[in-house]
Motif scaffolding. Structure first.
Motif, short mmCIF file in Angstrom:
data_model
loop_
_atom_site.label_atom_id
_atom_site.label_comp_id
_atom_site.label_asym_id
_atom_site.label_seq_id
_atom_site.Cartn_x
_atom_site.Cartn_y
_atom_site.Cartn_z
N ARG A 89 0.85 -1.09 -0.06
CA ARG A 89 -0.03 0.17 -0.05
C ARG A 89 0.82 1.49 0.17
N LYS A 90 0.55 2.24 -0.76
CA LYS A 90 1.39 3.36 -0.94
C LYS A 90 0.82 4.56 -0.12
N ARG A 91 -0.63 4.65 0.08
CA ARG A 91 -1.47 5.51 0.78
C ARG A 91 -2.02 5.06 2.12
N PHE A 92 -1.86 5.72 3.17
CA PHE A 92 -2.17 5.18 4.28
C PHE A 92 -3.08 6.16 5.08
N TYR A 93 -4.27 5.47 5.46
CA TYR A 93 -5.11 6.23 6.11
C TYR A 93 -5.30 6.44 7.32
N TRP A 94 -5.83 7.30 7.83
CA TRP A 94 -5.66 7.49 9.37
C TRP A 94 -6.64 6.89 10.17
#
Length: 103
Positions: A89-94
């Motif tokens: 995964r390149k985009r991490f969600y808070w």
């Protein structure tokens, strides 16, 4: 000791076989060498250089994969880490403890 800490450099090395190999490393190496030995015994002894390199390739590839490299256990672990990083995964969600506080 004047605030000098003695930390073992390779604390997990004692858990490895001969200090270098995991059981899976030895399985990979034994499989590659066994397959190469079967190929060499099954075919004639007077073969060309290209054919000999082709028959030796399983053992060479297995040896390359279990060869130790600095800062990693071996080349197989390094390749696994690179693929995991590139395919991960390149985009991490808070999703922390205050996620509902944001607007």
């Amino acid at each position: 000791m004047n605030n000098n800490y003695l930390i073992p450099a390779n604390s997990k090395k004692s858990m490895l076989i001969l200090g270098f190999f995991t059981p899976m490393d030895l399985v990979i190496f034994a499989t590659g060498c066994s397959f190469t030995l079967i190929l060499l015994l099954a075919f004639s002894a007077n073969m060309e250089l290209g054919t000999m390199i082709l028959f030796l390739s399983p053992a060479l590839i297995a040896t390359f994969l279990v060869m130790p490299v600095p800062n990693y256990h071996n080349v197989l672990q390094l390749i696994t880490n690179i693929v995991t990083f590139l395919m991960g995964r390149k985009r991490f969600y808070w999703k922390g403890w205050c996620v509902k506080d944001e607007k």
